[in-house]
Write a protein that holds these residues in place. Structure first.
Motif, PDB file in Angstrom:
ATOM      1  N   UNK A  80      32.043  58.537  14.994  1.00  0.00           N
ATOM      2  CA  UNK A  80      32.136  58.112  13.804  1.00  0.00           C
ATOM      3  C   UNK A  80      32.703  59.165  12.659  1.00  0.00           C
ATOM      4  N   UNK A  81      32.607  60.294  12.991  1.00  0.00           N
ATOM      5  CA  UNK A  81      33.217  61.432  12.172  1.00  0.00           C
ATOM      6  C   UNK A  81      34.761  61.458  12.433  1.00  0.00           C
ATOM      7  N   UNK A  82      35.185  61.284  13.602  1.00  0.00           N
ATOM      8  CA  UNK A  82      36.820  61.202  13.930  1.00  0.00           C
ATOM      9  C   UNK A  82      37.090  60.051  13.222  1.00  0.00           C
ATOM     10  N   UNK A  83      36.482  58.652  13.566  1.00  0.00           N
ATOM     11  CA  UNK A  83      36.862  57.466  12.783  1.00  0.00           C
ATOM     12  C   UNK A  83      37.280  57.464  11.331  1.00  0.00           C
ATOM     13  N   UNK A  84      36.096  58.220  10.856  1.00  0.00           N
ATOM     14  CA  UNK A  84      35.938  58.270   9.212  1.00  0.00           C
ATOM     15  C   UNK A  84      37.095  59.143   8.860  1.00  0.00           C
ATOM     16  N   UNK A  85      37.556  60.138   9.260  1.00  0.00           N
ATOM     17  CA  UNK A  85      38.837  61.065   9.006  1.00  0.00           C
ATOM     18  C   UNK A  85      39.859  60.231   9.049  1.00  0.00           C
ATOM     19  N   UNK A  86      40.123  59.217  10.018  1.00  0.00           N
ATOM     20  CA  UNK A  86      41.479  58.708  10.122  1.00  0.00           C
ATOM     21  C   UNK A  86      41.230  57.615   8.953  1.00  0.00           C
ATOM     22  N   UNK A  87      39.950  56.976   8.468  1.00  0.00           N
ATOM     23  CA  UNK A  87      40.054  55.866   7.428  1.00  0.00           C
ATOM     24  C   UNK A  87      40.281  56.738   6.159  1.00  0.00           C
ATOM     25  N   UNK A  88      39.894  58.013   6.080  1.00  0.00           N
ATOM     26  CA  UNK A  88      40.288  58.822   4.964  1.00  0.00           C
ATOM     27  C   UNK A  88      41.744  59.067   4.700  1.00  0.00           C
ATOM     28  N   UNK A  89      42.397  59.232   5.953  1.00  0.00           N
ATOM     29  CA  UNK A  89      43.713  59.468   5.800  1.00  0.00           C
ATOM     30  C   UNK A  89      44.639  58.172   5.635  1.00  0.00           C
ATOM     31  N   UNK A  90      44.072  57.096   5.888  1.00  0.00           N
ATOM     32  CA  UNK A  90      44.730  55.720   5.639  1.00  0.00           C
ATOM     33  C   UNK A  90      44.567  55.529   3.951  1.00  0.00           C
ATOM     34  N   UNK A  91      43.308  55.725   3.546  1.00  0.00           N
ATOM     35  CA  UNK A  91      43.093  55.867   1.967  1.00  0.00           C
ATOM     36  C   UNK A  91      44.215  56.735   1.137  1.00  0.00           C
ATOM     37  N   UNK A 132      34.695  65.666  -1.521  1.00  0.00           N
ATOM     38  CA  UNK A 132      33.552  64.633  -0.978  1.00  0.00           C
ATOM     39  C   UNK A 132      33.631  64.581   0.337  1.00  0.00           C
ATOM     40  N   UNK A 133      32.393  64.078   0.992  1.00  0.00           N
ATOM     41  CA  UNK A 133      32.408  63.607   2.287  1.00  0.00           C
ATOM     42  C   UNK A 133      33.509  62.547   2.468  1.00  0.00           C
ATOM     43  N   UNK A 134      34.193  62.841   3.608  1.00  0.00           N
ATOM     44  CA  UNK A 134      35.368  61.709   3.941  1.00  0.00           C
ATOM     45  C   UNK A 134      34.913  60.379   3.719  1.00  0.00           C
ATOM     46  N   UNK A 135      33.326  60.130   3.949  1.00  0.00           N
ATOM     47  CA  UNK A 135      33.039  58.832   4.193  1.00  0.00           C
ATOM     48  C   UNK A 135      32.742  58.073   2.621  1.00  0.00           C
ATOM     49  N   UNK A 136      32.848  59.425   1.840  1.00  0.00           N
ATOM     50  CA  UNK A 136      32.372  58.921   0.158  1.00  0.00           C
ATOM     51  C   UNK A 136      33.799  59.017  -0.612  1.00  0.00           C
ATOM     52  N   UNK A 137      34.738  59.706  -0.481  1.00  0.00           N
ATOM     53  CA  UNK A 137      35.986  59.762  -1.079  1.00  0.00           C
ATOM     54  C   UNK A 137      36.690  58.289  -1.033  1.00  0.00           C
ATOM     55  N   UNK A 138      36.659  57.933  -2.175  1.00  0.00           N
ATOM     56  CA  UNK A 138      37.182  56.477  -2.787  1.00  0.00           C
ATOM     57  C   UNK A 138      36.760  55.368  -1.714  1.00  0.00           C
ATOM     58  N   UNK A 139      35.177  55.384  -1.852  1.00  0.00           N
ATOM     59  CA  UNK A 139      34.542  54.652  -0.515  1.00  0.00           C
ATOM     60  C   UNK A 139      34.708  53.050  -1.060  1.00  0.00           C
ATOM     61  N   UNK A 140      35.202  52.825  -2.235  1.00  0.00           N
ATOM     62  CA  UNK A 140      35.257  51.442  -2.649  1.00  0.00           C
ATOM     63  C   UNK A 140      36.288  50.723  -1.683  1.00  0.00           C
ATOM     64  N   UNK A 141      37.502  51.428  -1.405  1.00  0.00           N
ATOM     65  CA  UNK A 141      38.580  50.989  -0.588  1.00  0.00           C
ATOM     66  C   UNK A 141      38.375  51.421   0.904  1.00  0.00           C
ATOM     67  N   UNK A 142      37.267  51.712   1.347  1.00  0.00           N
ATOM     68  CA  UNK A 142      36.884  51.971   2.861  1.00  0.00           C
ATOM     69  C   UNK A 142      36.332  50.732   3.470  1.00  0.00           C
ATOM     70  N   UNK A 143      36.437  50.674   4.894  1.00  0.00           N
ATOM     71  CA  UNK A 143      35.597  49.614   5.679  1.00  0.00           C
ATOM     72  C   UNK A 143      34.094  49.703   5.143  1.00  0.00           C
ATOM     73  N   UNK A 144      33.551  48.500   4.900  1.00  0.00           N
ATOM     74  CA  UNK A 144      32.106  48.364   4.550  1.00  0.00           C
ATOM     75  C   UNK A 144      31.321  47.973   5.921  1.00  0.00           C
TER      76      UNK A 144
END
Length: 267
Positions: free
Chosen positions: A47-58, A236-248
């Motif tokens: 999950x940490x690895x995936x959230x780093x990728x999502x953070x990169x996308x955002x 911020x935690x990568x899970x929280x940086x611009x979290x409104x634009x992240x997968x929910x």
């Protein structure tokens, strides 16, 4: 010597271990065993690895929304779609990207997969973040990026492999000094902040000297320069940086052991 002949499959490599944690197939037994040892101590490592990728996308979408059309992605890892160039070229097909990694296997895949659009340009440099001058002086970079125009610098899930004795501040200063005003950077780093002390100790033990987790203030301190302006909401935690634009829905920060930041460079 070919790239394949230089790949040591008996030793785990961060790029291949990351590939395995992301569900990829371009890894070897040593990489998988290393990943399993990490998962024993950090069960949500995937999950940490995936959230780093999502953070990169955002972060890339944020930068393209502010006019960035060229990117330097250091520590890119084995290609996992969508990649930086795919996201950037959605916004502008002429966007240009230079990928950098120190694993020869990444080069093998990069040549086949990181093709970019007809209008844009995508290239790959085999180099190490510990030697930023080599990266900046590479002819492929010079052929692809115009360092007189703003650049998006990506350092996603790579800084925790730069130890204090590698002098991370000097490395980062070299890169930042080379980028013009108006550039942006995004970085993430493993953090111990959301883990019990015994879990942190166990992870540090298994990672030996490869690893340097950093708290949010420690990550911020690497970029403590007057010409580096953090973008809200800061570190911020990568899970929280611009979290409104992240997968929910968003995971708990305790499950995602990484902090991230985005900053604007204003020389």
């Amino acid at each position: 010597m070919t790239e394949h002949s230089r790949i040591d499959t008996s030793v785990a490599h961060p790029a291949r271990r990351y590939d395995y944690l992301l569900g990829g197939k371009d890894n070897f037994e040593a990489d998988r065993q290393s990943a399993h040892e990490i998962e024993k101590r950090h069960p949500t490592a995937r999950l940490s690895a995936q959230e780093n990728r999502f953070f990169m996308h955002r972060a890339v979408r944020f930068m393209t929304g502010r006019g960035i059309r060229q990117f330097l992605d250091i520590g890119t890892g084995i290609p996992t779609s969508p990649n930086t160039h795919e996201i950037a070229q959605e916004s502008d097909p002429s966007a240009r990207i230079v990928y950098v990694d120190n694993d020869p296997l990444v080069l093998v895949h990069a040549r086949a997969l990181l093709t970019g659009t007809e209008a844009g340009r995508t290239t790959y440099i085999e180099a190490d973040l510990r030697d930023p001058r080599q990266i900046l002086s590479d002819q492929e970079l010079k052929n692809t990026l115009d360092l007189g125009e703003p650049v998006g610098l990506l350092l996603i899930a790579v800084l925790h492999f730069i130890r204090d004795d590698d002098d991370p501040v000097a490395i980062l200063n070299t890169l930042i000094d080379a980028l013009p005003s108006g550039s942006y950077l995004a970085a993430s780093n493993a953090t111990p902040e959301y883990m019990p002390a015994e879990q942190v100790a166990a992870l540090r033990a298994v990672m030996e000297r490869q690893w340097r987790d950093r708290t949010g203030p420690e990550l911020r301190a690497l970029f403590d320069r007057p010409d580096v302006e953090l973008v809200a909401p800061g570190v911020q935690s990568v899970a929280r940086w611009w979290e409104q634009d992240a997968p929910q829905p968003r995971p708990a920060v305790e499950s995602v052991a990484a902090n991230g930041l985005v900053a604007r460079i204003v020389h």
